[in-house]
Design a protein around this motif. Structure first.
Motif, PDB file in Angstrom:
ATOM      1  N   GLN A   7      -4.337   0.571  -2.941  1.00 48.71           N
ATOM      2  CA  GLN A   7      -4.345   0.540  -1.423  1.00 48.71           C
ATOM      3  C   GLN A   7      -3.544   1.682  -0.772  1.00 48.71           C
ATOM      4  OE1 GLN A   7      -4.486  -3.712   0.524  1.00 48.71           O
ATOM      5  NE2 GLN A   7      -3.365  -4.121  -1.553  1.00 48.71           N
ATOM      6  N   TRP A   8      -4.426   2.383  -0.022  1.00 51.75           N
ATOM      7  CA  TRP A   8      -3.745   3.600   0.750  1.00 51.75           C
ATOM      8  C   TRP A   8      -4.051   3.665   2.336  1.00 51.75           C
ATOM      9  CZ3 TRP A   8      -1.302   7.502  -1.647  1.00 51.75           C
ATOM     10  CH2 TRP A   8      -1.325   7.515  -3.010  1.00 51.75           C
ATOM     11  N   MET A   9      -2.828   3.958   2.961  1.00 51.79           N
ATOM     12  CA  MET A   9      -3.105   4.082   4.241  1.00 51.79           C
ATOM     13  C   MET A   9      -2.975   5.702   4.589  1.00 51.79           C
ATOM     14  SD  MET A   9      -0.484   1.180   5.666  1.00 51.79           S
ATOM     15  CE  MET A   9      -1.323  -0.422   5.705  1.00 51.79           C
ATOM     16  N   VAL A  10      -3.591   6.393   5.375  1.00 54.12           N
ATOM     17  CA  VAL A  10      -3.634   7.809   5.715  1.00 54.12           C
ATOM     18  C   VAL A  10      -3.422   7.952   7.310  1.00 54.12           C
ATOM     19  CG1 VAL A  10      -4.777  10.034   5.735  1.00 54.12           C
ATOM     20  CG2 VAL A  10      -4.934   8.584   3.792  1.00 54.12           C
ATOM     21  N   ASN A  11      -2.332   8.582   7.652  1.00 56.59           N
ATOM     22  CA  ASN A  11      -2.002   8.876   8.935  1.00 56.59           C
ATOM     23  C   ASN A  11      -1.697  10.268   9.362  1.00 56.59           C
ATOM     24  OD1 ASN A  11      -0.999   6.991  11.299  1.00 56.59           O
ATOM     25  ND2 ASN A  11       0.708   8.463  10.719  1.00 56.59           N
ATOM     26  N   TYR A  12      -2.026  10.402  10.548  1.00 57.76           N
ATOM     27  CA  TYR A  12      -1.763  11.885  11.141  1.00 57.76           C
ATOM     28  C   TYR A  12      -1.090  11.403  12.772  1.00 57.76           C
ATOM     29  CZ  TYR A  12      -1.692  16.108  13.594  1.00 57.76           C
ATOM     30  OH  TYR A  12      -1.151  17.122  14.494  1.00 57.76           O
TER      31      TYR A  12
ATOM     32  N   ALA B 293       0.848  -1.245   0.083  1.00 63.64           N
ATOM     33  CA  ALA B 293       0.009  -0.047  -0.027  1.00 63.64           C
ATOM     34  C   ALA B 293       0.754   1.364  -0.118  1.00 63.64           C
ATOM     35  CB  ALA B 293      -0.881  -0.084   1.173  1.00 63.64           C
ATOM     36  N   ILE B 294       0.254   2.303  -0.119  1.00 67.35           N
ATOM     37  CA  ILE B 294       1.004   3.470  -0.084  1.00 67.35           C
ATOM     38  C   ILE B 294       0.567   4.170   1.201  1.00 67.35           C
ATOM     39  CG2 ILE B 294       1.511   5.941  -1.110  1.00 67.35           C
ATOM     40  CD1 ILE B 294       0.867   4.460  -3.849  1.00 67.35           C
ATOM     41  N   SER B 295       1.602   4.621   2.043  1.00 67.58           N
ATOM     42  CA  SER B 295       1.074   5.405   3.293  1.00 67.58           C
ATOM     43  C   SER B 295       1.382   6.764   3.002  1.00 67.58           C
ATOM     44  CB  SER B 295       1.929   4.864   4.368  1.00 67.58           C
ATOM     45  OG  SER B 295       1.688   5.554   5.571  1.00 67.58           O
ATOM     46  N   PHE B 296       0.455   7.510   3.457  1.00 67.15           N
ATOM     47  CA  PHE B 296       0.517   8.920   3.386  1.00 67.15           C
ATOM     48  C   PHE B 296       0.491   9.643   4.818  1.00 67.15           C
ATOM     49  CE2 PHE B 296      -1.307  13.299   3.404  1.00 67.15           C
ATOM     50  CZ  PHE B 296      -0.844  13.985   2.679  1.00 67.15           C
ATOM     51  N   ASN B 297       1.331  10.332   5.150  1.00 69.04           N
ATOM     52  CA  ASN B 297       1.699  10.853   6.564  1.00 69.04           C
ATOM     53  C   ASN B 297       1.310  12.415   6.286  1.00 69.04           C
ATOM     54  OD1 ASN B 297       2.263   8.581   7.800  1.00 69.04           O
ATOM     55  ND2 ASN B 297       4.298   8.526   7.097  1.00 69.04           N
ATOM     56  N   ALA B 298       0.041  12.872   6.982  1.00 69.06           N
ATOM     57  CA  ALA B 298      -0.293  14.168   6.815  1.00 69.06           C
ATOM     58  C   ALA B 298       0.417  14.912   8.023  1.00 69.06           C
ATOM     59  CB  ALA B 298      -1.741  14.115   6.987  1.00 69.06           C
ATOM     60  N   ASP B 299       0.407  16.527   7.633  1.00 74.29           N
ATOM     61  CA  ASP B 299       0.760  17.371   8.650  1.00 74.29           C
ATOM     62  C   ASP B 299      -0.291  17.873   9.598  1.00 74.29           C
ATOM     63  OD1 ASP B 299       3.094  17.579   7.262  1.00 74.29           O
ATOM     64  OD2 ASP B 299       2.291  19.289   5.863  1.00 74.29           O
TER      65      ASP B 299
END
Length: 149
Positions: free
Chosen positions: A136-141, A89-95
């Protein structure tokens, strides 16, 4: 700063794979969590001890990228079963929390939410989805106030 990192999924040999990657790229694991570290889910049967020892999350910094991974079983797969070759999956870490919501809502539009954005036991605001193209995406803060324990 917002970042995108690869997230690999393994059918029980994540620890072996990440020790291999560490031998190739060098570095150290800033975090290794096992499934037994998760709080028990209400109404769910006890976790199998073998699965409890498997990797829930591991990370290995490589330059400006963080290679992340976990073990899985069919019960944990968002698509219903493990498929070799499609185990990433690609994991996106937000600000910010709002930034995570914006990206998550955009990516999941026309796709499928597999885990709604929610506060987690490890202190992050996290969710998973498959976009309308099947990625597939993972979004995280990671809220700094919750990360300081």
């Amino acid at each position: 700063m917002a970042a995108i990192n690869p997230y690999l999924t393994f059918p029980g040999n994540c620890e072996e794979a990440f020790n291999f990657y560490k031998s190739v790229f060098g570095g150290e694991f800033p975090y290794i969590g096992r499934f037994r570290d998760m709080p028990p889910a209400e109404g769910q049967p006890a976790m199998d001890p073998e699965m409890g020892n498997k990797i829930m999350h591991v990370s290995l910094p490589i330059g400006n990228t963080i290679l992340m991974g976990s073990d899985t079983s069919d019960e944990f797969c968002s698509g219903g079963s493990f498929v070799k070759g499609n185990n990433f999956a690609i994991s996106f870490n937000a600000d910010s929390r709002e930034g995570a919501e914006k990206i998550f809502n955009g990516l999941s539009s026309g796709g499928q939410v597999t885990m709604p954005l929610n506060d987690t036991f490890w202190g992050a605001y996290f969710g998973m989805c498959n976009d309308k193209f099947g990625i597939q995406w993972m979004v995280n803060y990671d809220d700094p106030a919750k990360m300081q324990k």
